[in-house]
Design an enzyme around this catalytic site. Structure first.
Site, PDB file in Angstrom:
ATOM      1  CG  HIS A   1       0.514  -1.517   3.764  1.00  0.00           C
ATOM      2  ND1 HIS A   1       0.245  -2.720   3.261  1.00  0.00           N
ATOM      3  CD2 HIS A   1       1.089  -1.079   2.569  1.00  0.00           C
ATOM      4  CE1 HIS A   1       0.260  -3.241   2.051  1.00  0.00           C
ATOM      5  NE2 HIS A   1       1.041  -1.889   1.651  1.00  0.00           N
TER       6      HIS A   1
ATOM      7  CG  PHE B   1       7.288  -0.071   2.184  1.00  0.00           C
ATOM      8  CD1 PHE B   1       6.572  -0.484   1.364  1.00  0.00           C
ATOM      9  CD2 PHE B   1       7.101  -0.002   3.488  1.00  0.00           C
ATOM     10  CE1 PHE B   1       4.967  -0.702   1.725  1.00  0.00           C
ATOM     11  CE2 PHE B   1       5.995  -0.413   3.965  1.00  0.00           C
ATOM     12  CZ  PHE B   1       5.054  -0.874   3.207  1.00  0.00           C
TER      13      PHE B   1
ATOM     14  CG  HIS C   1       5.347   0.626  -3.835  1.00  0.00           C
ATOM     15  ND1 HIS C   1       5.167   0.110  -4.966  1.00  0.00           N
ATOM     16  CD2 HIS C   1       4.017   0.145  -3.157  1.00  0.00           C
ATOM     17  CE1 HIS C   1       3.800  -0.616  -5.202  1.00  0.00           C
ATOM     18  NE2 HIS C   1       3.446  -0.359  -3.803  1.00  0.00           N
ATOM     19  CD  GLU C   2       2.489   1.804   0.291  1.00  0.00           C
ATOM     20  OE1 GLU C   2       1.602   2.437   0.390  1.00  0.00           O
ATOM     21  OE2 GLU C   2       2.646   0.746  -0.094  1.00  0.00           O
TER      22      GLU C   2
ATOM     23  CE  LYS D   1      -0.686   0.087  -6.134  1.00  0.00           C
ATOM     24  NZ  LYS D   1      -0.451  -1.298  -5.778  1.00  0.00           N
ATOM     25  CG  HIS D   2      -1.398   4.104  -2.295  1.00  0.00           C
ATOM     26  ND1 HIS D   2      -2.716   3.470  -2.740  1.00  0.00           N
ATOM     27  CD2 HIS D   2      -0.426   2.901  -2.191  1.00  0.00           C
ATOM     28  CE1 HIS D   2      -2.203   2.138  -3.151  1.00  0.00           C
ATOM     29  NE2 HIS D   2      -1.321   1.920  -2.823  1.00  0.00           N
TER      30      HIS D   2
HETATM   31  P1  5GP Z   1      -3.713  -6.931  -2.344  1.00  0.00           P
HETATM   32  O1  5GP Z   1      -3.774  -7.561  -3.682  1.00  0.00           O
HETATM   33  O2  5GP Z   1      -2.459  -7.337  -1.577  1.00  0.00           O
HETATM   34  O3  5GP Z   1      -5.036  -6.754  -1.508  1.00  0.00           O
HETATM   35  O4  5GP Z   1      -3.488  -5.463  -2.789  1.00  0.00           O
HETATM   36  C1  5GP Z   1      -2.151  -5.012  -3.460  1.00  0.00           C
HETATM   37  C2  5GP Z   1      -2.007  -3.627  -3.642  1.00  0.00           C
HETATM   38  O5  5GP Z   1      -3.067  -2.895  -4.422  1.00  0.00           O
HETATM   39  C3  5GP Z   1      -2.196  -2.905  -2.294  1.00  0.00           C
HETATM   40  O6  5GP Z   1      -0.887  -2.948  -1.558  1.00  0.00           O
HETATM   41  C4  5GP Z   1      -2.596  -1.533  -2.773  1.00  0.00           C
HETATM   42  O7  5GP Z   1      -1.428  -0.866  -3.111  1.00  0.00           O
HETATM   43  C5  5GP Z   1      -3.605  -1.649  -3.766  1.00  0.00           C
HETATM   44  N1  5GP Z   1      -4.922  -1.927  -3.363  1.00  0.00           N
HETATM   45  C6  5GP Z   1      -5.587  -3.030  -3.091  1.00  0.00           C
HETATM   46  N2  5GP Z   1      -6.868  -2.813  -2.608  1.00  0.00           N
HETATM   47  C7  5GP Z   1      -6.965  -1.395  -2.680  1.00  0.00           C
HETATM   48  C8  5GP Z   1      -7.919  -0.534  -2.269  1.00  0.00           C
HETATM   49  O8  5GP Z   1      -9.136  -0.824  -2.070  1.00  0.00           O
HETATM   50  N3  5GP Z   1      -7.785   0.745  -2.500  1.00  0.00           N
HETATM   51  C9  5GP Z   1      -6.384   1.211  -2.784  1.00  0.00           C
HETATM   52  N4  5GP Z   1      -6.244   2.571  -2.778  1.00  0.00           N
HETATM   53  N5  5GP Z   1      -5.611   0.369  -3.126  1.00  0.00           N
HETATM   54  C10 5GP Z   1      -5.739  -0.836  -3.044  1.00  0.00           C
HETATM   55  P1  5GP Z   2       1.099  -1.931  -1.910  1.00  0.00           P
HETATM   56  O1  5GP Z   2       1.209  -1.885  -3.506  1.00  0.00           O
HETATM   57  O2  5GP Z   2       0.329  -3.024  -1.538  1.00  0.00           O
HETATM   58  O3  5GP Z   2       0.637  -0.721  -1.249  1.00  0.00           O
HETATM   59  O4  5GP Z   2       2.552  -2.075  -1.252  1.00  0.00           O
HETATM   60  C1  5GP Z   2       3.030  -3.468  -1.622  1.00  0.00           C
HETATM   61  C2  5GP Z   2       4.562  -3.349  -2.137  1.00  0.00           C
HETATM   62  O5  5GP Z   2       5.277  -2.800  -1.176  1.00  0.00           O
HETATM   63  C3  5GP Z   2       4.925  -4.515  -2.491  1.00  0.00           C
HETATM   64  O6  5GP Z   2       5.656  -4.389  -3.703  1.00  0.00           O
HETATM   65  C4  5GP Z   2       5.858  -5.080  -1.154  1.00  0.00           C
HETATM   66  O7  5GP Z   2       6.931  -5.931  -1.740  1.00  0.00           O
HETATM   67  C5  5GP Z   2       6.435  -3.904  -1.091  1.00  0.00           C
HETATM   68  N1  5GP Z   2       6.681  -3.698   0.487  1.00  0.00           N
HETATM   69  C6  5GP Z   2       7.806  -3.370   1.084  1.00  0.00           C
HETATM   70  N2  5GP Z   2       7.977  -3.365   2.507  1.00  0.00           N
HETATM   71  C7  5GP Z   2       6.535  -3.775   2.719  1.00  0.00           C
HETATM   72  C8  5GP Z   2       5.926  -4.102   3.883  1.00  0.00           C
HETATM   73  O8  5GP Z   2       6.431  -3.914   4.901  1.00  0.00           O
HETATM   74  N3  5GP Z   2       4.652  -4.578   3.807  1.00  0.00           N
HETATM   75  C9  5GP Z   2       3.915  -4.670   2.641  1.00  0.00           C
HETATM   76  N4  5GP Z   2       2.919  -5.178   2.756  1.00  0.00           N
HETATM   77  N5  5GP Z   2       4.749  -4.382   1.610  1.00  0.00           N
HETATM   78  C10 5GP Z   2       5.906  -4.125   1.586  1.00  0.00           C
END
Ligand code: 5GP
Ligand code: 5GP
Ligand code: 5GP
Length: 202
Positions: free
Chosen positions: A26, A76, A79-80, A83-84
């Protein structure tokens, strides 16, 4: 004493279980030890497709997009990274970010860790959280955090595995702080299917 604010303290390496044949990545998320995390605004280093072009086939395999199966993954990955990943520019560039995550996936080998403990993908079969955690801890050395979702019958199923990684992005460590994933209860399914219910929450 002068304290210099750090870009980040450690990473969460997060893998998802799509209910098929293997775990997929992810993301690799920069985090602070107090549980907060840097969030993006500064887009000075936007994702550049060309920097991962010769990694694409392995990314398709190990870091596929499940939320948008028809997508090619680029969205994706963008985004990763944005964002991270960009907060860790002191240790790697875009390509290095993806390489680090791919290498952590190999190192963790979660499916083998679970298999070695007799935990194999199967529908309608349940494991305790303890069994799952011990299996991974034995193989990796540190306890993971497990996140679950709920299947169509209301049972918890393994959804994501969080592992903590040091600030060099190379070694697993004991988690400085636990993430806030969805709860699991003590009866967890490790499903073998790719049903709508397991994908609903993506
Ligand atoms: P969810 O609300 O689905 O748990 O998280 C949504 C998104 O917020 C995640 O895909 C990730 O990008 C970010 N996120 C949630 N919890 C954490 C965390 O503890 N640390 C970091 N770095 N990102 C997080
Ligand atoms: P996060 O913000 O939690 O790191 O990443 C979640 C974002 O990536 C959401 O916008 C989600 O729609 C998109 N996304 C695309 N492909 C995937 C996948 O395979 N798994 C997850 N959890 N999110 C995905
Ligand atoms: P404990 O003190 O037993 O380690 O955990 C305290 C709380 O955190 C409990 O409510 C437990 O359900 C939750 N918890 C601990 N580890 C995990 C985990 O890996 N996944 C989830 N979803 N909850 C956890």
């Amino acid at each position: 004493i002068l304290t210099v604010a750090k870009d980040f303290d450690f990473f969460y390496f997060v893998q998802q279980w799509p209910g098929s044949y293997y775990f997929s990545i992810h993301g690799l998320w920069t985090n602070y030890a107090d549980g907060s995390y840097p969030s993006n605004c500064d887009s000075s280093n936007p994702f550049d497709d060309s920097k991962v072009s010769n990694l694409e086939s392995v990314l398709q395999e190990d870091w596929p997009t499940l939320a948008c199966p028809s997508g090619d993954g680029l969205k994706f990955w963008r985004h990763e990274w944005e964002k991270h990943g960009t907060f860790a520019e002191s240790i790697f560039d875009e390509r290095g970010y993806f390489e680090a995550a791919l290498s952590l996936k190999k190192k963790a080998n979660l499916l083998r860790a679970l298999e070695n403990a007799g935990i194999r993908p199967a529908d309608g079969k349940f494991h305790t959280m303890g069994q799952i955690k011990v299996a991974i801890t034995k193989a990796v050395g540190y306890e993971p955090f497990i996140e679950c979702n709920v299947d169509s019958s209301g049972y918890h199923q393994l959804y994501q595995v969080y592992q903590c990684v040091d600030a060099s992005a190379s070694n697993f460590i004991k988690c400085p702080v636990l993430p806030h994933g969805r709860p699991c209860g003590n009866k967890v399914e490790f499903p073998s299917f790719s049903s709508a219910s397991s994908r609903d929450e993506l």
